[in-house]
Write an enzyme that holds these catalytic residues in place. Structure first.
Site, short mmCIF file in Angstrom:
data_model
loop_
_atom_site.label_atom_id
_atom_site.label_comp_id
_atom_site.label_asym_id
_atom_site.label_seq_id
_atom_site.Cartn_x
_atom_site.Cartn_y
_atom_site.Cartn_z
CE LYS A 193 -2.83 3.11 2.64
NZ LYS A 193 -2.22 4.21 1.92
N GLY A 245 6.16 5.07 9.23
CA GLY A 245 5.24 6.18 9.46
C GLY A 245 5.33 6.67 10.89
CD GLU A 246 1.21 8.13 12.39
OE1 GLU A 246 0.73 7.43 11.49
OE2 GLU A 246 0.87 8.02 13.59
CB THR A 247 4.53 6.92 17.48
OG1 THR A 247 3.81 8.15 17.69
CG2 THR A 247 6.00 7.22 17.37
CB THR A 249 -0.11 4.61 11.98
OG1 THR A 249 -0.89 5.80 11.89
CG2 THR A 249 -0.62 3.61 10.97
N GLY A 250 1.94 3.12 13.97
CA GLY A 250 2.88 2.03 14.26
C GLY A 250 2.35 1.12 15.36
CD GLU A 267 12.06 4.71 9.61
OE1 GLU A 267 11.62 5.46 10.50
OE2 GLU A 267 12.33 5.08 8.46
CB CYS A 306 12.67 8.55 8.88
SG CYS A 306 11.40 8.02 7.75
CD GLU A 407 10.52 12.57 12.01
OE1 GLU A 407 10.40 11.64 12.83
OE2 GLU A 407 10.98 12.43 10.87
#
Lengths: 511, 129
Positions: A193, A245-247, A249-250, A267, A306, A407
């Site tokens: 995706k 991606g970001e935390t 969603t991680g 990551e 990143c 970030e």
């Protein structure tokens, strides 16, 4: 590097990039319309206007992609000799290389990254990545443990089957290659995706590699994260999920993986410190100029990296002199049309990112940080008037400020000073993240010492933003789980079969 | 998970604009379980306020409740909580698709964003907004 060339946007007369009005999903080696027939605009960040449409997929499309991947997995992972698997990866590289310039222009137009970066970094590195993992395929080796003279344990790496991979918007083709190449090398089929702001350039890659990849081995499904990202990540038909991606969603990805009891590699970004010791200014030489350039690297890919060196730590004794040189360099940054080979910084990927960057400028000012340069959107006339441009920005402040801790994902660096080595290490590690770091010094021993003390998965010493295949990449702390860009990534895409064989005919003697 | 620890220490807080309140009320019509917000951070979509149906994201020991907006909880990871200590999060809505796996802000094509008011601390320890 080509100079003084302005590429024509995709689809316009004379462009080297062809463009269709709509793009379906790439499933089973074919471009297929989404089941529910819905499409969404793909917006060029340079103009702020839609330039094509891609499938706005649903669960049904993810299911079709999984069907295709499962249909292909046995032949790809179990029947095909490794030499043939490697050949396909090499052919992918060759096909991309034959279309290098076209892909560079496509990615630049969709993402906004300057074409000089896509021509010289993104696409060549993506190609090299497939070649590296083609080699790694041939190196796939198990091991044998001699339990005793007549009992051997054979360890064989077997593919997982079908994996799900979610790619970010900042390197739509390169980071897709980081994920796809090891998955395929290890014998898996994948459903990818792409990020919602950048789905199309990966579809252009599929167009050029379609003839050389067996149908179903790579499948690309485009659409909103909440719909198809979730459909893919929650599917009981994937054996592994990879995400950048970001935390939050991680965390969700890991939660879904926990329900399926499958591995997840993540990551999740960083707030990477870039540390400059006073000896960088000892001489007015190439190394000094390299170090100053190392500071300015925060503007590479408009800061949408990143490992953006978004915290600069400069030894107090050289702060004024070093910053004067850095600011001089930043003032020379040419911003504008990313398809101009002279452009050094293009637009941010989306309006959403402009909102976030602007919000952090506001936070920095409210926190009392000193705005040294930039801090606002950049405006250009004509076709670029609707583009998402932001000026390269420097703040000076303290490491406990939010602009030092979070970030920003834009061309914004937060600068602070340090007294000595211990102070530098303390500030560098005072972060939730641990993805990248830079250490600049003429003293190799000190650079080594400091690098070992920094809690980060990648430390660049006297360089920055190099990502060669063969050097591992991944995070400490909340920056993530797992490693990419090295053949150790194959461990994330295989499972180990241990065959314990007895070559003795003597009975056990228990019964 | 609660704001018991507030005391005289500064803690983050959250408020919502009229547009955000309207978006929440729209979302609640389609999500009877309710919705919850999680403050994100890191790569790409970085600081986006992620909005999920209640229960989609398991609330864990790492989550601190920043506050409630229209009866919906707004959580932040305890590791980010300290960084946000001076921050009043202002939940708002802008054009554009939602980030990550987040629900849109009420209708498609709108997403939640945060603005921030940094609260200085006066001598008495209370927030000086």
């Amino acid at each position: 590097m080509q100079i003084n060339k302005i590429y024509i946007p995709p689809g316009q007369p004379g462009s080297i990039v062809s463009l269709k009005e709509v793009y379906g999903n790439f499933i089973g080696g074919k471009f297929v319309p989404p089941v529910k027939g819905q499409y969404m605009d793909d917006i060029s960040p340079t103009t702020g206007k839609p330039f094509t449409k891609v499938a706005k997929s649903t669960q049904e499309d993810v299911d079709l992609a999984l069907d295709a991947a499962h249909a292909a997995k046995e032949k790809w992972g179990e029947i095909l000799p490794l030499s043939e698997r490697a050949k396909v990866l090499n052919k992918i590289a060759d096909a991309m290389e034959a279309n290098e310039e076209m892909l560079a222009v496509a990615e630049s137009w969709e993402n906004g990254k300057p074409v000089r970066e896509t021509l010289n970094v993104d696409i060549p590195m993506a190609i090299d990545h497939f070649r590296y993992f083609a080699g790694a395929t041939r190196m796939l080796e198990g091991s044998i443990t001699e339990i005793d003279k007549d009992t051997l344990a054979y360890h064989i790496h077997e593919p997982l089957g079908v994996v799900g991979q979610i790619v970010p918007f900042n390197f739509p083709i390169l980071l897709a290659s980081w994920k796809i190449a090891p998955a395929l090398a290890a014998g898996n089929c994948t459903v990818v995706k792409p990020a919602s702001p950048t789905p199309w350039s990966l579809l252009k890659v599929m167009e050029v590699i379609n003839d050389v990849v067996p149908p179903g081995v790579i499948n690309v499904v485009t659409g909103p994260g909440a719909e198809i990202g979730k459909a893919l990540a929650t599917s009981p038909r994937i054996a592994k999920i990879a995400f950048t991606g970001e935390t939050v969603t991680g965390r969700l990805i890991m939660q879904y993986a926990a329900q399926n009891i499958i591995p997840a590699t993540l990551e999740l970004g960083g707030k990477s410190p870039n540390i400059f010791f006073e000896d960088v200014l000892d001489k007015d030489d190439d190394f000094m100029r390299k170090a100053v350039e190392g500071f300015v690297m925060y503007a590479f890919n408009k800061g949408e990296v990143c490992t953006c060196p978004s915290r600069a730590l400069i030894q107090k004794s050289i702060y004024d002199k070093f910053m004067a040189k850095a600011i001089e360099s930043i003032k020379k940054i040419k911003q504008g049309n990313p398809l101009d080979t002279n452009t050094m910084i293009g637009p941010q990927v989306s309006m959403q990112q402009i909102h976030k960057i602007s919000s952090y400028i506001d936070i920095g000012k409210q926190e009392g940080a000193e705005l040294i340069i930039g801090g606002e959107k950049a405006q250009f006339p004509g076709d670029l008037a609707g583009g998402y441009f932001f000026k390269p920005t420097i703040f000076k402040g303290e490491n406990n400020m939010r602009i030092f801790q979070e970030e920003i994902f834009g061309p914004v660096v937060a600068v602070t000073t340090f007294e000595d080595e211990n102070d530098a290490i303390r500030i560098a590690n005072d972060t939730l993240y641990g993805l990248g770091a830079g250490v600049w010094s003429r003293d190799g021993t000190r650079a080594y010492r400091v690098s070992r003390a920094i809690k980060a998965g990648r430390v660049w010493i006297n360089c920055y933003h190099a990502y060669p295949a063969g050097a591992s990449f991944g995070g400490y702390k909340i920056s993530g789980v797992g490693r990419e860009t090295h053949r150790m990534a194959l461990e994330h895409y295989t499972q180990t079969k241990s065959m314990l064989v007895s070559y003795s005919e003597k009975p056990f003697g228990f019964f | 998970m609660d704001q018991q620890e507030q005391g005289s220490e500064q803690t983050p807080s959250v408020v919502a604009t009229a547009a955000a309140l309207e978006a929440i009320s729209q979302l609640l019509k389609g999500h009877s379980k309710g919705i919850a917000f999680f403050q994100s951070g890191g790569c790409c979509d970085n600081s986006a306020p992620m909005c999920f149906e209640e229960g989609e994201m398991i609330v864990g020991k790492v989550d601190r409740l920043v506050g409630m907006v229209s009866g919906c909880p707004y959580y932040i990871d305890f590791r980010q909580y300290e960084t946000y200590r001076n921050s009043q999060i202002i939940l708002d809505v802008e054009d554009g698709e939602a980030d990550g796996f987040s629900l849109p802000a009420g209708v498609e094509g709108k997403h939640f964003i945060t603005r921030t008011k940094i609260c200085a601390r006066n001598a008495s320890g209370s927030h000086n907004v």
